[in-house]
Enzyme design. Structure first.
Site, PDB file in Angstrom:
ATOM      1  N   LYS A 219       0.910  -1.024  -0.130  1.00  0.00           N
ATOM      2  CA  LYS A 219      -0.012   0.043  -0.119  1.00  0.00           C
ATOM      3  C   LYS A 219       1.047   1.337   0.046  1.00  0.00           C
ATOM      4  O   LYS A 219       2.084   1.173   0.404  1.00  0.00           O
ATOM      5  CB  LYS A 219      -0.686   0.062   1.253  1.00  0.00           C
ATOM      6  CG  LYS A 219      -2.055   0.806   1.019  1.00  0.00           C
ATOM      7  CD  LYS A 219      -3.257  -0.078   0.636  1.00  0.00           C
ATOM      8  CE  LYS A 219      -4.435   0.918   0.450  1.00  0.00           C
ATOM      9  NZ  LYS A 219      -5.657   0.018  -0.089  1.00  0.00           N
TER      10      LYS A 219
HETATM   11  P1  NAD Z   1     -12.898   7.425  -2.945  1.00  0.00           P
HETATM   12  O1  NAD Z   1     -11.768   8.276  -2.766  1.00  0.00           O
HETATM   13  O2  NAD Z   1     -13.529   7.083  -4.385  1.00  0.00           O
HETATM   14  O3  NAD Z   1     -14.085   7.703  -2.113  1.00  0.00           O
HETATM   15  C1  NAD Z   1     -13.880   7.725  -0.668  1.00  0.00           C
HETATM   16  C2  NAD Z   1     -15.235   8.324  -0.090  1.00  0.00           C
HETATM   17  O4  NAD Z   1     -15.315   8.395   1.302  1.00  0.00           O
HETATM   18  C3  NAD Z   1     -15.606   9.744  -0.832  1.00  0.00           C
HETATM   19  O5  NAD Z   1     -16.987  10.004  -0.926  1.00  0.00           O
HETATM   20  C4  NAD Z   1     -15.352  10.606   0.397  1.00  0.00           C
HETATM   21  O6  NAD Z   1     -15.970  11.919   0.405  1.00  0.00           O
HETATM   22  C5  NAD Z   1     -15.476   9.708   1.349  1.00  0.00           C
HETATM   23  N1  NAD Z   1     -15.134  10.466   2.899  1.00  0.00           N
HETATM   24  C6  NAD Z   1     -13.814  10.672   3.092  1.00  0.00           C
HETATM   25  N2  NAD Z   1     -13.648  11.088   4.215  1.00  0.00           N
HETATM   26  C7  NAD Z   1     -14.836  11.074   4.938  1.00  0.00           C
HETATM   27  C8  NAD Z   1     -15.407  11.048   6.304  1.00  0.00           C
HETATM   28  N3  NAD Z   1     -14.357  11.760   7.256  1.00  0.00           N
HETATM   29  N4  NAD Z   1     -16.514  10.945   6.503  1.00  0.00           N
HETATM   30  C9  NAD Z   1     -17.479  10.665   5.518  1.00  0.00           C
HETATM   31  N5  NAD Z   1     -16.958  10.190   4.360  1.00  0.00           N
HETATM   32  C10 NAD Z   1     -15.817  10.368   4.011  1.00  0.00           C
HETATM   33  O7  NAD Z   1     -12.283   6.006  -2.443  1.00  0.00           O
HETATM   34  P2  NAD Z   1     -12.814   4.421  -2.915  1.00  0.00           P
HETATM   35  O8  NAD Z   1     -11.672   3.974  -3.624  1.00  0.00           O
HETATM   36  O9  NAD Z   1     -14.110   4.319  -2.883  1.00  0.00           O
HETATM   37  O10 NAD Z   1     -12.164   3.891  -1.280  1.00  0.00           O
HETATM   38  C11 NAD Z   1     -13.226   3.742  -0.078  1.00  0.00           C
HETATM   39  C12 NAD Z   1     -12.932   2.660   0.770  1.00  0.00           C
HETATM   40  O11 NAD Z   1     -12.838   1.489   0.160  1.00  0.00           O
HETATM   41  C13 NAD Z   1     -11.342   2.772   1.335  1.00  0.00           C
HETATM   42  O12 NAD Z   1     -11.264   2.244   2.681  1.00  0.00           O
HETATM   43  C14 NAD Z   1     -10.700   2.092   0.547  1.00  0.00           C
HETATM   44  O13 NAD Z   1      -9.212   1.348   1.067  1.00  0.00           O
HETATM   45  C15 NAD Z   1     -11.562   0.880   0.323  1.00  0.00           C
HETATM   46  N6  NAD Z   1     -11.304  -0.015  -0.902  1.00  0.00           N
HETATM   47  C16 NAD Z   1     -11.019   0.448  -2.306  1.00  0.00           C
HETATM   48  C17 NAD Z   1     -10.986  -0.106  -3.276  1.00  0.00           C
HETATM   49  C18 NAD Z   1     -10.886   0.390  -4.723  1.00  0.00           C
HETATM   50  O14 NAD Z   1     -10.699  -0.264  -5.586  1.00  0.00           O
HETATM   51  N7  NAD Z   1     -10.826   1.640  -4.869  1.00  0.00           N
HETATM   52  C19 NAD Z   1     -10.886  -1.622  -3.222  1.00  0.00           C
HETATM   53  C20 NAD Z   1     -11.042  -2.073  -1.997  1.00  0.00           C
HETATM   54  C21 NAD Z   1     -11.278  -1.196  -0.629  1.00  0.00           C
END
Ligand code: NAD
Length: 423
Positions: free
Chosen positions: A109
């Site tokens: 990561k």
């Molecule tokens: P992203 O940046 O596309 O979206 C993140 C979202 O979280 C946004 O809507 C943002 O406004 C919101 N957010 C941020 N801070 C916040 C807060 N304090 N309170 C409420 N909402 C808040 O990111 P993503 O790729 O959707 O990732 C989200 C989660 O999923 C993370 O934990 C990431 O590690 C996990 N994840 C993502 C993937 C992927 O393929 N993108 C895969 C596995 C896990």
């Protein structure tokens, strides 16, 4: 984040689960010691010219937890709260996720500590390129393969790929495409990757509903975070007749008892950067969001969002962790007492890394699979991992999180046993 949330070091939390799962499956001590820390922790500082002509120095990270099962693999996070402890935990989780799914990758990561929303597209491109350059050969298609995470997307990955390609030997240029996954289709990305993490969450929910003969048609969900994972999970759930009645992001929370139109809201967020100002729903507080009665809760924002207070407030039947580490140990204890089941992150959000693996295979073989092929393979792998996890949990009388960790550790322990420790 709520001030009332207890402070939990994410890395310590993940290490705690490692200890619990090790005890359950009898992990040899020397393997537990190896897995308790990342192999490599890389920190880089690099200057970037801003639009106003001034230079700013950024701090970037890449944590390589383990590569015994294959190349290091994991997202790149752009967020102002990025820190070593968080990335070590997330890298470790990637090792478990790949081992659980049978994806032949290890865990990594990385990211940069800054707020991408404060920068123009030109600045983001220069920051990404200098970061990739600073990492140099510490990443590579057969060594360590980044992907999108919070604050990054397909565009970020294409910039990384292009920088890596252009700084490597000319004759190997096309072999370098697989240095990152989650790219645009045009640049060598896979069909289905954009929605893959949300799709994996939804496959898990469907398995849970099927086992309990729970009809998802007409059910309701609340979704925290409306980025890649949250919005795609909501969109795919809407196709099954599940309405998302509340959501929230870093700007606040929204409620609509009739159901928010996931498609329209996703378009709105893509155009405006957040849910703020979306007209079809009333604004609610963070506390009201957690109190909203619904069938499903999908945390899809950041870690440490559900503590004791939130876990006590929740009025849902199931939690499927789209985000990594959204529930802290105090929250988890309350949910356990209340009998609210949790599909754990390493299982629920593993669709992303699974389709990333398909992307990597396609790049390495110069192939392009159609969407049906990707979807068929993804469903098979998620279903298998879900069933193995729930079977193990029932058999050993542990919760699914510890079961998922234990199954991952069994694969890793076998690898260490077969290979021995070098030299
Ligand atoms: P992203 O940046 O596309 O979206 C993140 C979202 O979280 C946004 O809507 C943002 O406004 C919101 N957010 C941020 N801070 C916040 C807060 N304090 N309170 C409420 N909402 C808040 O990111 P993503 O790729 O959707 O990732 C989200 C989660 O999923 C993370 O934990 C990431 O590690 C996990 N994840 C993502 C993937 C992927 O393929 N993108 C895969 C596995 C896990």
């Amino acid at each position: 984040m709520s001030a009332a949330l207890e402070e939990f070091g994410f890395f310590q939390v993940v290490q705690g689960y490692l200890d619990q799962a090790s005890g359950i499956m009898g992990l040899p001590d020397h393997v537990r010691e190896i897995l308790a820390e990342p192999k490599n922790e890389l920190i880089v500082h690099f200057p970037v010219r801003m639009d106003d002509g001034r230079n700013r120095v950024f701090k970037g990270y890449r944590i390589q937890h383990n590569n015994v099962m294959g190349p290091y693999k994991g997202g790149m996070r752009y967020h102002e709260a990025v820190n070593l402890d968080e990335l070590k935990a997330l890298a470790m989780q990637m090792t478990w996720k790949c081992a659980l799914l049978g994806v032949p990758f290890g865990g990594g990561k990385g990211g940069i500590k800054f707020n991408p929303r404060d920068h123009s597209e030109d600045e983001l491109r220069r920051i990404t390129r200098r970061f990739t350059h600073a990492l140099g050969t510490n990443i590579g298609p057969a060594y360590d393969i980044p992907a999108p995470d919070v604050g990054t997307n397909a565009k970020t990955m294409v910039w990384m790929m292009d920088t890596y390609m252009n700084t490597g030997p000319t004759y190997e240029k096309n072999d370098q495409r697989a240095v990152v996954t989650g790219k645009t289709i045009n640049a060598g990305g896979s069909e289905g990757r954009e929605k893959a993490t949300g799709q994996g969450v939804v496959h898990c929910i469907k398995e849970w509903a099927r086992e309990r003969r729970f009809d998802l048609e007409g059910a309701t969900a609340i979704v925290q975070g409306f980025g890649n994972v949250g919005s795609n999970a909501a969109l795919l759930l809407s196709k099954l007749g599940v309405s998302t009645i509340a959501t929230g992001d870093h700007t606040g929370y929204l409620h609509n008892e009739e159901g928010l139109n996931a498609h329209k809201l996703q378009d709105y967020v893509q155009a405006n950067g957040s849910i703020e100002g979306y007209p079809r729903g009333e604004r609610i507080t963070r506390d009201e969001f957690f109190e909203t009665p619904a069938d499903l809760f999908i945390p899809a924002a950041l870690e440490n969002q559900v503590g004791e207070k939130e876990a006590t407030a929740l009025r849902v039947r199931l939690i499927a962790e789209g985000a990594n580490g959204p529930i802290n140990p105090a929250g988890e204890a309350v949910l356990k007492d209340r009998g609210i089941p949790i599909i754990p992150d390493v299982l629920a959000n593993s669709g992303g890394v699974t389709v990333s693996y398909y992307e990597w295979v396609q790049n390495r073989n110069s192939e392009h699979w159609d969407l049906e092929e990707v979807q068929r393979r993804l469903l098979h792998m998620i279903r298998r991992a879900y069933q193995r996890t729930m079977f193990y949990a029932a058999e050993k009388k542990v919760d699914p999180r510890i079961a998922a960790y234990a199954l991952a550790l069994e694969s890793l322990a076998t690898s260490y046993e077969e290979r021995g420790i070098f030299p």
